[in-house]
Design an enzyme around this catalytic site. Structure first.
Site, short mmCIF file in Angstrom:
data_model
loop_
_atom_site.label_atom_id
_atom_site.label_comp_id
_atom_site.label_asym_id
_atom_site.label_seq_id
_atom_site.Cartn_x
_atom_site.Cartn_y
_atom_site.Cartn_z
N CYS A 144 0.82 -1.22 0.00
CA CYS A 144 0.00 0.00 0.00
C CYS A 144 0.85 1.27 0.00
O CYS A 144 0.36 2.35 -0.33
CB CYS A 144 -0.96 0.01 1.18
SG CYS A 144 -2.12 -1.36 1.10
N HIS B 206 -3.54 7.02 1.65
CA HIS B 206 -3.93 5.66 1.27
C HIS B 206 -5.35 5.37 1.77
O HIS B 206 -5.72 5.71 2.89
CB HIS B 206 -2.95 4.63 1.86
CG HIS B 206 -3.34 3.26 1.47
ND1 HIS B 206 -3.44 2.87 0.16
CD2 HIS B 206 -3.72 2.19 2.21
CE1 HIS B 206 -3.84 1.62 0.11
NE2 HIS B 206 -4.03 1.18 1.33
N ASN C 65 -9.95 -0.54 -1.19
CA ASN C 65 -8.50 -0.41 -1.06
C ASN C 65 -7.87 -1.04 -2.30
O ASN C 65 -7.95 -2.25 -2.49
CB ASN C 65 -8.05 -1.14 0.21
CG ASN C 65 -6.55 -1.06 0.44
OD1 ASN C 65 -5.79 -0.61 -0.42
ND2 ASN C 65 -6.12 -1.51 1.60
C1 LIG Z 1 -10.84 -4.94 9.08
C2 LIG Z 1 -11.63 -3.89 9.81
C3 LIG Z 1 -12.57 -3.19 8.84
C4 LIG Z 1 -12.47 -4.57 10.88
O1 LIG Z 1 -13.23 -3.62 11.56
P1 LIG Z 1 -13.50 -3.78 13.11
O2 LIG Z 1 -14.43 -2.71 13.47
O3 LIG Z 1 -12.17 -3.85 13.79
O4 LIG Z 1 -14.28 -5.15 13.16
P2 LIG Z 1 -13.86 -6.50 13.92
O5 LIG Z 1 -12.75 -7.18 13.18
O6 LIG Z 1 -13.67 -6.19 15.37
O7 LIG Z 1 -15.17 -7.34 13.73
C5 LIG Z 1 -16.37 -6.99 14.40
C6 LIG Z 1 -17.39 -8.06 14.13
O8 LIG Z 1 -17.79 -8.01 12.75
C7 LIG Z 1 -17.64 -9.29 12.15
N1 LIG Z 1 -17.26 -9.11 10.74
C8 LIG Z 1 -16.01 -9.07 10.22
N2 LIG Z 1 -16.10 -8.86 8.89
C9 LIG Z 1 -17.41 -8.75 8.60
C10 LIG Z 1 -18.11 -8.53 7.40
N3 LIG Z 1 -17.50 -8.37 6.20
N4 LIG Z 1 -19.46 -8.48 7.44
C11 LIG Z 1 -20.12 -8.63 8.63
N5 LIG Z 1 -19.50 -8.85 9.79
C12 LIG Z 1 -18.15 -8.91 9.77
C13 LIG Z 1 -16.57 -9.98 12.94
O9 LIG Z 1 -16.70 -11.39 12.82
C14 LIG Z 1 -16.86 -9.49 14.35
O10 LIG Z 1 -17.93 -10.24 14.86
P3 LIG Z 1 -17.97 -10.64 16.42
O11 LIG Z 1 -17.99 -9.32 17.16
O12 LIG Z 1 -19.22 -11.42 16.52
O13 LIG Z 1 -16.71 -11.41 16.66
C15 LIG Z 1 -10.71 -2.83 10.48
O14 LIG Z 1 -10.01 -3.44 11.55
C16 LIG Z 1 -9.69 -2.26 9.53
O15 LIG Z 1 -10.03 -1.59 8.57
N6 LIG Z 1 -8.39 -2.46 9.78
C17 LIG Z 1 -7.34 -1.97 8.91
C18 LIG Z 1 -7.33 -2.78 7.66
C19 LIG Z 1 -6.30 -2.30 6.71
O16 LIG Z 1 -5.84 -1.20 6.78
N7 LIG Z 1 -5.94 -3.17 5.76
C20 LIG Z 1 -5.05 -2.87 4.71
C21 LIG Z 1 -3.69 -2.64 5.18
S1 LIG Z 1 -2.73 -1.67 4.18
#
Ligand SMILES: CC(C)(COP(=O)(O)OP(=O)(O)OC[C@H]1O[C@@H](n2cnc3c(N)ncnc32)[C@H](O)[C@@H]1OP(=O)(O)O)[C@@H](O)C(=O)NCCC(=O)NCCS
Length: 354
Positions: free
Chosen positions: A112, A278, A308
């Site tokens: 990224c 980004h 992304n």
């Molecule tokens: C990945 C990301 C969106 C997750 O968001 P979050 O708010 O942390 O969500 P969590 O991972 O805590 O998941 C919350 C709940 O949603 C659920 N969930 C995860 N993906 C889901 C989806 N696509 N649809 C529905 N539910 C989903 C999880 O299972 C979890 O359920 P639970 O509470 O019953 O265990 C966030 O952490 C993020 O954007 N991180 C950075 C990613 C990034 O930058 N990636 C590229 C790097 S360059």
């Protein structure tokens, strides 16, 4: 003598997949994806279309946008995490398909942050006089990673079968990361500039202690043989992501690097018109605005449309901003990115006056 951006171009695969479509092949919803990430849709490349093809189209478009001919380019820098082939990478394929002639071309692997690194290298080639016109292109086709099995054909409109329970389970396993990504390419053409405009300052960082935040452990020459069916069975060819920690680091390190490039220039935070960051998550973009204490308007966003797109993100966003008249003469903007490695940094850029 900072490099000036004299042209930009993009290439996006025509197939758009909405969140509602994803909800037909896994347990997710438009509401969850929009609320947690800001992504509303993404482009997905068709079978047989790789990142080199998208990159070459973006380069051709950027060169035309600059009012130049492909033969005017004398160096190509390609940034991608998803090359068509493991070796020798996309750079020579792009050089050939874009008709650049036998110029030096190379590929960099900063995910990224790849385009950001490429921008800094282009500036170095130009300011040292090693080149007069450089193209930097970021391109990704993430399709090969996606944990969708045969449901990929449903998304691409190539099958009207119902998803199998096995494919739904597979997609559910990878839903936390797969819904975030999209395919596309963007390119910028750069030429030597002046003392007071173009690339003014840059800062690049990496920290291998953060390697595990997001990485693809699968095929690789630490293994013998380097690629096995077991890796695919175990899902090791897909990104393994610690989303929460990635989020935390991204929100801290991008703003820090923006401040660092401003400190290395005659400008201050209040002078900054635009941040081209980004696009990994809208909440990360909101976090950047909050950390820096700038209005959310300053932090440009197009994540809703593309998701992304890894190395393609910065040129796609710059091109959108330019097209929407958000980069008038004299605009002071900071490019910033954070990605797997971890690699991150910022490039401070001032749009030239007429
Ligand atoms: C990945 C990301 C969106 C997750 O968001 P979050 O708010 O942390 O969500 P969590 O991972 O805590 O998941 C919350 C709940 O949603 C659920 N969930 C995860 N993906 C889901 C989806 N696509 N649809 C529905 N539910 C989903 C999880 O299972 C979890 O359920 P639970 O509470 O019953 O265990 C966030 O952490 C993020 O954007 N991180 C950075 C990613 C990034 O930058 N990636 C590229 C790097 S360059």
């Amino acid at each position: 003598m900072g490099a000036h951006i004299v042209g930009s171009g993009v290439s996006l695969p025509p197939t758009i997949v909405t969140n509602d479509q994803l909800a037909t092949i896994m347990d997710t919803s438009d509401e969850w994806i929009v609320k947690r990430s800001g992504v509303r849709q993404r482009h997905i490349a068709s079978p047989g279309v790789g990142s080199a093809e998208l990159a070459a189209e973006a380069v051709v478009n950027a060169v035309a946008n600059a009012g130049l001919q492909p033969g005017d380019v004398d160096a190509l820098i390609s940034a991608t995490m998803t090359p068509d082939h493991y070796a020798p990478g996309n750079a020579p394929l792009i050089q050939d398909r874009a008709g650049l002639g036998r110029v030096g071309s190379f590929e960099i692997r900063q995910q990224c942050a790849g385009f950001l690194y490429g921008l800094d290298m282009a500036d170095m080639l130009l300011t040292t006089g090693r080149a007069d016109t450089v193209v930097v292109v970021g391109a990704e086709v993430h399709r090969g990673y996606m944990p969708y099995g045969d449901s990929m054909d449903i998304l691409l409109g190539l099958s009207d079968a119902d998803p199998t329970p096995e494919d739904i389970a597979l997609a559910n396993d990878g839903r936390a990361w797969s819904v975030l990504f999209g395919d596309g390419a963007g390119a910028l053409v750069l030429q030597r500039g002046t003392e007071t405009s173009g690339v003014l300052a840059s800062t690049l960082h990496s920290d291998g202690t953060l390697f595990d935040l997001i990485h693809v452990p699968g095929p690789g020459f630490i293994n013998y043989p380097w690629s096995t069916t077991e890796q695919i069975d175990d899902g090791l060819h897909q990104p393994q992501m610690n989303g929460a920690e990635l989020f935390r680091q991204a929100v801290r390190l991008m703003p820090e690097s923006v401040i660092a490039v401003l400190d290395a220039s005659p400008y201050e935070l209040g002078d900054l018109d635009l941040i081209v960051a980004h696009q990994a998550n809208q909440r990360i973009l909101d976090g950047i605005a909050k950390q820096l204490g700038v209005s959310s308007e300053v932090v440009a966003s197009n994540i809703a449309n593309y998701g992304n797109t890894t190395a393609a993100t910065l040129p796609l966003l710059f091109h959108d901003c330019k097209t929407n008249n958000r980069v008038p003469e004299g605009t002071l903007l900071a490019f910033t990115a954070f990605g797997a490695g971890a690699h991150w940094g910022s490039v401070l850029y001032r749009e030239p006056d007429a």
